[in-house]
Each structure stands twice: as C-alpha cells, then as structure tokens.
Scaffold this motif. Structure first.
Motif, PDB file in Angstrom:
ATOM      1  N   VAL A 141       0.834  -1.207   0.000  1.00 56.07           N
ATOM      2  CA  VAL A 141       0.000   0.000   0.000  1.00 56.07           C
ATOM      3  C   VAL A 141       0.867   1.256   0.000  1.00 56.07           C
ATOM      4  N   MET A 142       1.910   1.263   0.823  1.00 56.21           N
ATOM      5  CA  MET A 142       2.785   2.441   0.856  1.00 56.21           C
ATOM      6  C   MET A 142       3.560   2.605  -0.448  1.00 56.21           C
ATOM      7  N   PHE A 143       3.964   1.506  -1.077  1.00 58.00           N
ATOM      8  CA  PHE A 143       4.677   1.606  -2.350  1.00 58.00           C
ATOM      9  C   PHE A 143       3.795   2.259  -3.405  1.00 58.00           C
ATOM     10  N   PRO A 172       6.460   8.493  -6.596  1.00 62.35           N
ATOM     11  CA  PRO A 172       6.576   9.915  -6.939  1.00 62.35           C
ATOM     12  C   PRO A 172       5.710  10.272  -8.139  1.00 62.35           C
ATOM     13  N   GLY A 173       4.915  11.315  -8.004  1.00 56.94           N
ATOM     14  CA  GLY A 173       4.075  11.803  -9.084  1.00 56.94           C
ATOM     15  C   GLY A 173       2.665  11.261  -9.067  1.00 56.94           C
ATOM     16  N   LEU A 174       2.380  10.196  -8.327  1.00 56.13           N
ATOM     17  CA  LEU A 174       1.032   9.636  -8.307  1.00 56.13           C
ATOM     18  C   LEU A 174       0.108  10.527  -7.486  1.00 56.13           C
ATOM     19  N   LEU A 175       0.325  10.617  -6.195  1.00 52.23           N
ATOM     20  CA  LEU A 175      -0.457  11.524  -5.351  1.00 52.23           C
ATOM     21  C   LEU A 175       0.240  12.873  -5.220  1.00 52.23           C
ATOM     22  N   CYS A 176       1.532  12.833  -4.934  1.00 51.52           N
ATOM     23  CA  CYS A 176       2.297  14.070  -4.794  1.00 51.52           C
ATOM     24  C   CYS A 176       3.745  13.803  -5.173  1.00 51.52           C
ATOM     25  N   GLN A 177       4.471  14.870  -5.416  1.00 47.88           N
ATOM     26  CA  GLN A 177       5.897  14.780  -5.700  1.00 47.88           C
ATOM     27  C   GLN A 177       6.617  15.812  -4.858  1.00 47.88           C
ATOM     28  N   LEU A 178       7.614  15.354  -4.124  1.00 45.87           N
ATOM     29  CA  LEU A 178       8.357  16.220  -3.223  1.00 45.87           C
ATOM     30  C   LEU A 178       9.836  15.964  -3.431  1.00 45.87           C
ATOM     31  N   PRO A 179      10.681  16.822  -3.849  1.00 51.21           N
ATOM     32  CA  PRO A 179      10.436  18.147  -4.402  1.00 51.21           C
ATOM     33  C   PRO A 179      10.012  18.058  -5.862  1.00 51.21           C
ATOM     34  N   ALA A 180       9.249  19.010  -6.290  1.00 51.77           N
ATOM     35  CA  ALA A 180       8.754  19.030  -7.667  1.00 51.77           C
ATOM     36  C   ALA A 180       9.710  19.824  -8.554  1.00 51.77           C
ATOM     37  N   ARG A 181       9.409  19.875  -9.829  1.00 55.07           N
ATOM     38  CA  ARG A 181      10.283  20.596 -10.762  1.00 55.07           C
ATOM     39  C   ARG A 181      10.127  22.103 -10.652  1.00 55.07           C
ATOM     40  N   ILE A 182       8.895  22.587 -10.462  1.00 53.67           N
ATOM     41  CA  ILE A 182       8.648  24.029 -10.415  1.00 53.67           C
ATOM     42  C   ILE A 182       8.479  24.506  -8.974  1.00 53.67           C
ATOM     43  N   GLU A 233       4.125  19.220  -5.634  1.00 47.89           N
ATOM     44  CA  GLU A 233       3.064  19.234  -6.636  1.00 47.89           C
ATOM     45  C   GLU A 233       2.201  18.002  -6.434  1.00 47.89           C
ATOM     46  N   PHE A 234       0.939  18.106  -6.800  1.00 52.42           N
ATOM     47  CA  PHE A 234      -0.005  17.021  -6.607  1.00 52.42           C
ATOM     48  C   PHE A 234      -0.484  16.489  -7.947  1.00 52.42           C
ATOM     49  N   GLY A 235      -0.372  15.174  -8.157  1.00 56.06           N
ATOM     50  CA  GLY A 235      -0.922  14.507  -9.324  1.00 56.06           C
ATOM     51  C   GLY A 235      -0.344  14.932 -10.646  1.00 56.06           C
ATOM     52  N   ASN A 236       0.952  15.242 -10.711  1.00 62.40           N
ATOM     53  CA  ASN A 236       1.514  15.688 -11.982  1.00 62.40           C
ATOM     54  C   ASN A 236       2.020  14.543 -12.849  1.00 62.40           C
ATOM     55  N   MET A 237       2.131  13.314 -12.295  1.00 62.03           N
ATOM     56  CA  MET A 237       2.513  12.096 -13.023  1.00 62.03           C
ATOM     57  C   MET A 237       3.875  12.196 -13.706  1.00 62.03           C
ATOM     58  N   THR A 238       4.779  13.009 -13.155  1.00 64.02           N
ATOM     59  CA  THR A 238       6.166  13.047 -13.618  1.00 64.02           C
ATOM     60  C   THR A 238       7.060  12.797 -12.411  1.00 64.02           C
ATOM     61  N   THR A 239       8.341  12.582 -12.670  1.00 64.96           N
ATOM     62  CA  THR A 239       9.254  12.309 -11.567  1.00 64.96           C
ATOM     63  C   THR A 239      10.662  12.776 -11.919  1.00 64.96           C
ATOM     64  N   SER A 240      11.507  12.800 -10.920  1.00 63.11           N
ATOM     65  CA  SER A 240      12.917  13.135 -11.109  1.00 63.11           C
ATOM     66  C   SER A 240      13.737  12.277 -10.151  1.00 63.11           C
ATOM     67  N   GLY A 241      15.035  12.301 -10.320  1.00 65.18           N
ATOM     68  CA  GLY A 241      15.902  11.481  -9.481  1.00 65.18           C
ATOM     69  C   GLY A 241      15.856  11.876  -8.019  1.00 65.18           C
ATOM     70  N   ILE A 242      15.867  13.163  -7.740  1.00 62.91           N
ATOM     71  CA  ILE A 242      15.832  13.633  -6.353  1.00 62.91           C
ATOM     72  C   ILE A 242      14.485  13.313  -5.702  1.00 62.91           C
ATOM     73  N   ALA A 243      13.400  13.367  -6.470  1.00 66.06           N
ATOM     74  CA  ALA A 243      12.085  13.016  -5.931  1.00 66.06           C
ATOM     75  C   ALA A 243      12.030  11.529  -5.569  1.00 66.06           C
ATOM     76  N   ILE A 244      12.654  10.686  -6.374  1.00 67.16           N
ATOM     77  CA  ILE A 244      12.702   9.264  -6.073  1.00 67.16           C
ATOM     78  C   ILE A 244      13.483   9.027  -4.781  1.00 67.16           C
ATOM     79  N   LEU A 245      14.580   9.726  -4.599  1.00 67.93           N
ATOM     80  CA  LEU A 245      15.377   9.595  -3.377  1.00 67.93           C
ATOM     81  C   LEU A 245      14.596  10.046  -2.148  1.00 67.93           C
TER      82      LEU A 245
END
Length: 70
Positions: A13-15, A20-30, A34-46
């Motif tokens: 469930v937690m996975f 990243p990008g499904l519900l929220c992404q922390l930190p986002a690009r801009i 961000e919430f529900g943007n469906m994108t990701t980055s390396g730092i967000a994955i970490l």
C-alpha cells in the motif's frame, strides 16, 4: 502455520501511495510540492524512498501492524 501479512500489506500500500508523481511529488520541478503531476525526477525518487523507509519502519516496528492468517 501462522503467517503475518501485516508487513506485506503495509509495504504494498505504501509503495503504491508513495510513488513519486502519483499523489504528490516532493520536491517538484517548479514548486516544492506538486499534486498529481505524473512526472518524476531522481531527487524526488530519493526523497520518496527515504520517506518510505522511515514510515515503514515506524509502522512495522513501533506501531506493530500485524495481520495473521493460518
């Protein structure tokens, strides 16, 4: 045979929720978050991996989530 499904259910469930990008992404690009943007980055994955590990450890060790079957 007694099987404890609590850690497995919590991990799955937690996975899904902390992807990243499904519900929220922390930190986002801009912005910072961000919430529900469906994108990701390396730092967000970490960041999400560290959050996943911390929350999973708290739920399994400190709270003691157990779902027993068998």
């Amino acid at each position: 045979m007694l099987v404890d499904w609590g850690p497995v259910v919590v991990a799955v469930v937690m996975f899904i929720l902390l992807s990243p990008g499904l519900l929220c992404q922390l930190p986002a690009r801009i912005r910072v978050i961000e919430f529900g943007n469906m994108t990701t980055s390396g730092i967000a994955i970490l960041v999400h991996a560290i959050l996943y590990f911390c929350l999973y450890t708290i739920l399994i060790v400190a709270v003691g989530v157990h779902i027993r079957s068998g």
